[in-house]
Design a protein around this motif. Structure first.
Motif, PDB file in Angstrom:
ATOM      1  N   ALA A  59       5.133  19.379 -42.677  1.00  0.00           N
ATOM      2  CA  ALA A  59       4.372  20.195 -43.640  1.00  0.00           C
ATOM      3  C   ALA A  59       4.541  21.682 -43.338  1.00  0.00           C
ATOM      4  O   ALA A  59       4.704  22.492 -44.254  1.00  0.00           O
ATOM      5  CB  ALA A  59       2.896  19.804 -43.613  1.00  0.00           C
ATOM      6  N   ASP A  60       4.515  22.058 -42.070  1.00  0.00           N
ATOM      7  CA  ASP A  60       4.700  23.467 -41.692  1.00  0.00           C
ATOM      8  C   ASP A  60       6.116  23.931 -42.005  1.00  0.00           C
ATOM      9  O   ASP A  60       6.331  25.068 -42.434  1.00  0.00           O
ATOM     10  CB  ASP A  60       4.403  23.670 -40.208  1.00  0.00           C
ATOM     11  N   PRO A  76      -1.069  27.334 -54.546  1.00  0.00           N
ATOM     12  CA  PRO A  76      -0.291  27.797 -53.394  1.00  0.00           C
ATOM     13  C   PRO A  76       0.097  26.623 -52.499  1.00  0.00           C
ATOM     14  O   PRO A  76      -0.683  25.684 -52.310  1.00  0.00           O
ATOM     15  CB  PRO A  76      -1.252  28.732 -52.659  1.00  0.00           C
ATOM     16  N   ALA A  77       1.291  26.697 -51.953  1.00  0.00           N
ATOM     17  CA  ALA A  77       1.722  25.681 -51.003  1.00  0.00           C
ATOM     18  C   ALA A  77       0.863  25.786 -49.754  1.00  0.00           C
ATOM     19  O   ALA A  77       0.479  26.879 -49.337  1.00  0.00           O
ATOM     20  CB  ALA A  77       3.193  25.883 -50.651  1.00  0.00           C
ATOM     21  N   SER A  78       0.549  24.643 -49.173  1.00  0.00           N
ATOM     22  CA  SER A  78      -0.225  24.617 -47.935  1.00  0.00           C
ATOM     23  C   SER A  78       0.154  23.366 -47.158  1.00  0.00           C
ATOM     24  O   SER A  78       0.668  22.394 -47.721  1.00  0.00           O
ATOM     25  CB  SER A  78      -1.726  24.607 -48.220  1.00  0.00           C
ATOM     26  N   ALA A  79      -0.120  23.392 -45.861  1.00  0.00           N
ATOM     27  CA  ALA A  79       0.153  22.215 -45.040  1.00  0.00           C
ATOM     28  C   ALA A  79      -0.621  21.014 -45.575  1.00  0.00           C
ATOM     29  O   ALA A  79      -0.098  19.895 -45.613  1.00  0.00           O
ATOM     30  CB  ALA A  79      -0.206  22.495 -43.586  1.00  0.00           C
ATOM     31  N   ALA A  80      -1.852  21.233 -46.033  1.00  0.00           N
ATOM     32  CA  ALA A  80      -2.671  20.131 -46.548  1.00  0.00           C
ATOM     33  C   ALA A  80      -2.037  19.489 -47.786  1.00  0.00           C
ATOM     34  O   ALA A  80      -2.025  18.261 -47.916  1.00  0.00           O
ATOM     35  CB  ALA A  80      -4.080  20.618 -46.865  1.00  0.00           C
ATOM     36  N   PHE A 127       1.176  19.412 -48.553  1.00  0.00           N
ATOM     37  CA  PHE A 127       2.359  18.660 -48.143  1.00  0.00           C
ATOM     38  C   PHE A 127       2.005  17.415 -47.343  1.00  0.00           C
ATOM     39  O   PHE A 127       2.661  16.384 -47.478  1.00  0.00           O
ATOM     40  CB  PHE A 127       3.328  19.552 -47.364  1.00  0.00           C
ATOM     41  N   GLU A 128       0.983  17.492 -46.522  1.00  0.00           N
ATOM     42  CA  GLU A 128       0.560  16.311 -45.770  1.00  0.00           C
ATOM     43  C   GLU A 128       0.104  15.207 -46.710  1.00  0.00           C
ATOM     44  O   GLU A 128       0.439  14.035 -46.530  1.00  0.00           O
ATOM     45  CB  GLU A 128      -0.543  16.677 -44.775  1.00  0.00           C
ATOM     46  N   ASN A 134       1.440  10.014 -49.435  1.00  0.00           N
ATOM     47  CA  ASN A 134       1.369   9.208 -50.651  1.00  0.00           C
ATOM     48  C   ASN A 134       2.709   8.778 -51.246  1.00  0.00           C
ATOM     49  O   ASN A 134       2.732   7.925 -52.138  1.00  0.00           O
ATOM     50  CB  ASN A 134       0.566   9.955 -51.721  1.00  0.00           C
ATOM     51  N   TYR A 135       3.809   9.365 -50.790  1.00  0.00           N
ATOM     52  CA  TYR A 135       5.121   9.055 -51.361  1.00  0.00           C
ATOM     53  C   TYR A 135       6.128   8.793 -50.250  1.00  0.00           C
ATOM     54  O   TYR A 135       5.988   9.314 -49.140  1.00  0.00           O
ATOM     55  CB  TYR A 135       5.594  10.186 -52.283  1.00  0.00           C
TER      56      TYR A 135
END
Length: 112
Positions: free
Chosen positions: A58-59, A77-81, A83-84, A89-90
């Protein structure tokens, strides 16, 4: 129709649609992403630097993505949360996103 003018220094971000494989979906699901631009040398160095990296995925994505559109079409906005959750989920969104970014930068996704 007027052709867009070439910029010697491209915009720092660009939009792209990324096919994300779903669980048992016949067709990939599409995620609209705002990517960060890198020159070819920097992109190659970034990709090489990823090999064997122990940084959280994610980072790592935050280095190349600045925003994503949610299911209602609103850019967040993109965030680690974000992406995590996506990676939880995929099946393989990390690889899908990195491959799409690289393909967009190298022109591999241009239509014939």
């Amino acid at each position: 129709m007027t052709q867009p003018k070439l910029k010697i220094t491209p915009n720092p971000t660009f939009q792209g649609e990324v096919p994300i494989g779903g669980h048992g979906e016949a067709e990939p699901l599409v995620l609209q992403i705002t990517f960060r631009h890198m020159g070819k040398k920097a992109a190659r160095a970034w990709l090489v630097g990823m090999e064997g990296s122990e940084r959280p995925a994610a980072d790592t994505l935050l280095e190349i993505v600045s925003g994503v559109q949610d299911e209602s079409g609103v850019e967040i906005p993109a965030s680690a949360a974000v992406f995590e959750e996506l990676m939880d989920n995929y099946p393989q969104p990390f690889a899908d996103i990195v491959t799409a970014w690289s393909d967009f930068l190298t022109g591999a996704r241009q239509k014939n």
